[in-house]
Write an enzyme that holds these catalytic residues in place. Structure first.
Site, short mmCIF file in Angstrom:
data_model
loop_
_atom_site.label_atom_id
_atom_site.label_comp_id
_atom_site.label_asym_id
_atom_site.label_seq_id
_atom_site.Cartn_x
_atom_site.Cartn_y
_atom_site.Cartn_z
N ARG A 174 7.13 1.53 -9.23
CA ARG A 174 7.10 2.38 -10.48
C ARG A 174 6.59 4.01 -10.11
O ARG A 174 5.83 4.16 -9.01
CB ARG A 174 5.95 1.97 -11.44
CG ARG A 174 6.62 0.79 -12.33
CD ARG A 174 5.70 0.61 -13.13
NE ARG A 174 4.38 -0.44 -12.79
CZ ARG A 174 3.70 -1.07 -13.56
NH1 ARG A 174 3.71 -1.00 -14.65
NH2 ARG A 174 2.54 -1.54 -12.88
N ASP A 210 -4.43 3.12 -5.80
CA ASP A 210 -3.51 3.86 -4.85
C ASP A 210 -4.08 5.27 -4.22
O ASP A 210 -3.29 6.24 -4.01
CB ASP A 210 -2.17 4.28 -5.61
CG ASP A 210 -1.81 3.30 -6.54
OD1 ASP A 210 -1.51 2.15 -5.95
OD2 ASP A 210 -1.55 3.18 -7.63
N LYS A 254 -6.72 3.33 0.27
CA LYS A 254 -7.75 2.40 0.59
C LYS A 254 -6.97 1.71 1.98
O LYS A 254 -7.91 1.06 3.06
CB LYS A 254 -8.19 1.46 -0.40
CG LYS A 254 -8.65 2.07 -1.64
CD LYS A 254 -9.06 0.86 -2.68
CE LYS A 254 -7.79 0.42 -3.21
NZ LYS A 254 -7.05 1.16 -4.10
N GLN A 272 -6.88 -2.11 -6.22
CA GLN A 272 -7.01 -1.23 -7.31
C GLN A 272 -8.34 -0.03 -7.26
O GLN A 272 -8.40 0.35 -6.28
CB GLN A 272 -7.17 -2.19 -8.81
CG GLN A 272 -5.90 -2.99 -8.98
CD GLN A 272 -6.19 -4.51 -8.38
OE1 GLN A 272 -6.96 -4.99 -8.43
NE2 GLN A 272 -5.20 -4.71 -7.86
N GLY A 326 -1.44 -3.23 -3.39
CA GLY A 326 -0.32 -2.97 -2.47
C GLY A 326 -0.90 -1.92 -1.48
O GLY A 326 -1.20 -0.74 -1.95
N HIS A 327 -1.04 -2.39 -0.20
CA HIS A 327 -1.64 -1.36 0.71
C HIS A 327 -0.48 -1.00 1.81
O HIS A 327 0.24 -2.05 2.24
CB HIS A 327 -2.70 -2.18 1.43
CG HIS A 327 -3.72 -2.16 0.56
ND1 HIS A 327 -4.25 -1.41 -0.27
CD2 HIS A 327 -5.00 -3.17 0.84
CE1 HIS A 327 -5.34 -1.98 -0.79
NE2 HIS A 327 -5.64 -2.87 -0.45
P1 GDP Z 1 -3.83 1.95 -1.33
O1 GDP Z 1 -3.53 0.70 -2.32
O2 GDP Z 1 -5.08 2.45 -2.09
O3 GDP Z 1 -4.20 1.61 -0.05
O4 GDP Z 1 -2.67 2.87 -1.49
P2 GDP Z 1 -1.18 3.09 -1.39
O5 GDP Z 1 -0.94 2.14 -0.19
O6 GDP Z 1 -0.51 2.47 -2.38
O7 GDP Z 1 -0.87 4.53 -1.19
C1 GDP Z 1 -1.35 5.09 -0.32
C2 GDP Z 1 0.09 5.73 0.38
O8 GDP Z 1 -0.34 7.04 0.98
C3 GDP Z 1 0.58 4.94 1.57
O9 GDP Z 1 1.82 5.05 1.73
C4 GDP Z 1 -0.17 5.57 2.78
O10 GDP Z 1 0.59 5.63 3.82
C5 GDP Z 1 0.01 7.00 2.45
N1 GDP Z 1 -1.22 7.99 2.95
C6 GDP Z 1 -2.68 7.32 3.15
N2 GDP Z 1 -3.43 8.32 3.42
C7 GDP Z 1 -2.60 9.68 3.62
C8 GDP Z 1 -2.90 10.77 3.69
O11 GDP Z 1 -3.77 11.38 4.05
N3 GDP Z 1 -1.53 11.79 3.69
C9 GDP Z 1 -0.32 11.20 3.23
N4 GDP Z 1 0.72 12.06 3.05
N5 GDP Z 1 -0.45 10.08 2.89
C10 GDP Z 1 -1.28 9.08 3.37
#
Ligand code: GDP
Length: 426
Positions: free
Chosen positions: A304, A13, A16, A225, A40-41
């Site tokens: 969660r 999370d 990425k 992950q 989950g992206h």
């Molecule tokens: P991943 O699985 O590593 O891609 O991460 P997630 O998608 O679960 O979580 C990233 C969340 O943070 C998503 O809702 C993105 O839109 C958001 N996000 C990504 N970069 C940034 C940022 O620089 N600032 C903010 N406020 N949100 C971000």
């Protein structure tokens, strides 16, 4: 960038999805190398938000070949839903390729995942109950031979494998979990409509990836992950059942380490973790609530609430080493905008000894005391900033601290979820 691995530095999370999406804009091929729909992206393009659990974020770039490689595990029912959802929003998914060898998550894997997690009671390891772990277990066990992606196109073969699998699984379901036996025909009927839809994507993805590296095409390997959820290098047993670390990209796709040019470590500006397991820099309730609210720290896959804490320099340094990172992409710096001071963990103390990296024996991690440095906050919004020089000195100092702790340059700084909310270079 010719071949770049994007890997999470913490417990997943990290954002990425956004970083891969930016890199995918210039990529010819985007590859997922491990995991399944436990990822989950979230990618935001203009006013549109896309939540992808299985398909790599590169699917949003129609000229980019999007691959789920040998090391992934795929639930055909979830894949069919995800493809239909994308098609309804105008993404044809004709650029999708799936390894014929990727193992398939079947309904009995999901069932066994849930039953095993319930049986663990208080000792639950916090799986997403999507059948990922049991599918990898069957892959390793080998007998009877489980369903692989190419099997989905052959009804008779699929029926035979399901019958073989259930001959064994039904004994476990009944004897261990006091559950009713599953009917092979019913399981087949449950899976067959999706299998018919997705089977056509099966191909030899090794060949595509190997040839792409030989031709110098630009490839992004998208890790799901994070480093500390890796089966070997994570905080065992609270880990995932595959290898998110950069080395996993070679194992999961069929190329050698010398084919990799760059490893981008995605570090969130603070730390989060979903489910059980150690989190050394976990913040006190009020501060954690503030981070969770500002950062919207709720799982994309499960909804969660995530546990929240301060940036852990020891975790980042260890992640840089285990992944051989060549650059850092720092995300969610804007989430810290309101804080007057920001604690950063710069070392661990254990029985009077100072550690600069995560101990190999995960039990020792429960004994460490994080050593913090308080950095000044900037208390202004970073969301509209697009250049390094616009960042307030305190925010620059925070980013430089990450570079110092990891020993790796920070080349991307994300100050919001949208693509354009990104600062390049230092
Ligand atoms: P991943 O699985 O590593 O891609 O991460 P997630 O998608 O679960 O979580 C990233 C969340 O943070 C998503 O809702 C993105 O839109 C958001 N996000 C990504 N970069 C940034 C940022 O620089 N600032 C903010 N406020 N949100 C971000």
């Amino acid at each position: 960038m010719p071949t770049t691995i994007v890997v999470g530095a913490q417990w997943g999370d990290e954002g990425k999805g956004k970083i891969t999406d930016i890199l995918a804009e210039n990529a010819d091929v985007v590859v997922r190398y491990q995991g399944g729909n436990n990822a989950g992206h979230t990618v935001v393009i203009g006013d549109e938000e896309f939540k992808l659990h299985l398909i790599p974020s590169g699917i949003l770039h129609p000229n980019c070949t999007c691959i789920m490689a040998d090391g992934t595990v795929i639930d055909p029912q979830v894949l069919a839903q995800e493809i239909t959802g994308l098609q309804q929003r105008g993404y044809a998914c004709e650029n999708l390729r799936i390894s014929c060898n990727a193992h398939v998550i079947m309904p009995y894997h999901r069932l066994l995942d849930g039953l095993a997690e319930e049986a663990r009671g208080k000792g639950s390891i916090g799986t997403t109950r999507r059948g990922i772990g049991p599918a990898y277990t069957d892959k390793t066990a080998r007998m009877p031979c489980p369903v692989r992606f190419a099997d989905l196109s052959d009804a008779q073969r699929l029926q035979d494998i399901i019958a073989d699998q259930l001959a064994q699984k039904n004994v476990i379901l009944q004897a261990l979990y006091n559950h009713l036996a599953l009917d092979p025909e019913e399981v087949f009927q449950q899976v067959w409509p999706s299998a018919q839809m997705v089977g056509k994507y099966a191909t030899d993805t090794r060949k595509i990836i190997q040839e792409s590296t030989q031709r110098g095409r630009r490839i992004v390997f998208e890790g799901a992950q994070g480093t500390f959820l890796d089966l070997d290098y994570g905080t065992y047993p609270f880990v995932t059942s595959s290898h998110p670390v950069a080395g996993g990209a070679c194992l999961g796709t069929g190329i050698g380490p010398t084919a990799i040019d760059e490893v981008t470590l995605v570090c969130k500006a603070y730390t989060t973790r979903v489910g059980a397991g150690i989190l050394p820099t976990e913040a006190a309730d009020d501060a954690a609530d503030q981070l969770r609210d500002r950062g919207q720290e709720y799982g994309t896959t499960t909804g969660r609430p995530r546990r929240c804490g301060w940036l852990d320099g020891v975790v980042l340094r260890s992640a840089a080493l285990v992944n051989g990172a060549t650059s850092v992409a720092m995300t969610k710096l804007d989430v810290l905008d309101t804080l007057a001071t920001i604690p950063v963990c710069v070392g661990y103390e254990i029985e009077g000894v100072l550690l600069d990296r995560v101990p190999a024996w995960a039990d020792d991690l429960h004994k460490v005391r994080p050593v913090y440095e308080e950095l000044p906050g900037w208390q202004q919004s970073l969301e509209e900033m697009r250049e390094w020089a616009q960042l307030p000195p305190a925010a620059q100092a925070y980013v430089e601290k990450i570079a110092e702790l990891t020993g790796v340059p920070v080349t991307m700084i994300s100050v919001g979820p949208r693509r354009e909310q990104t600062i390049f270079g230092e």
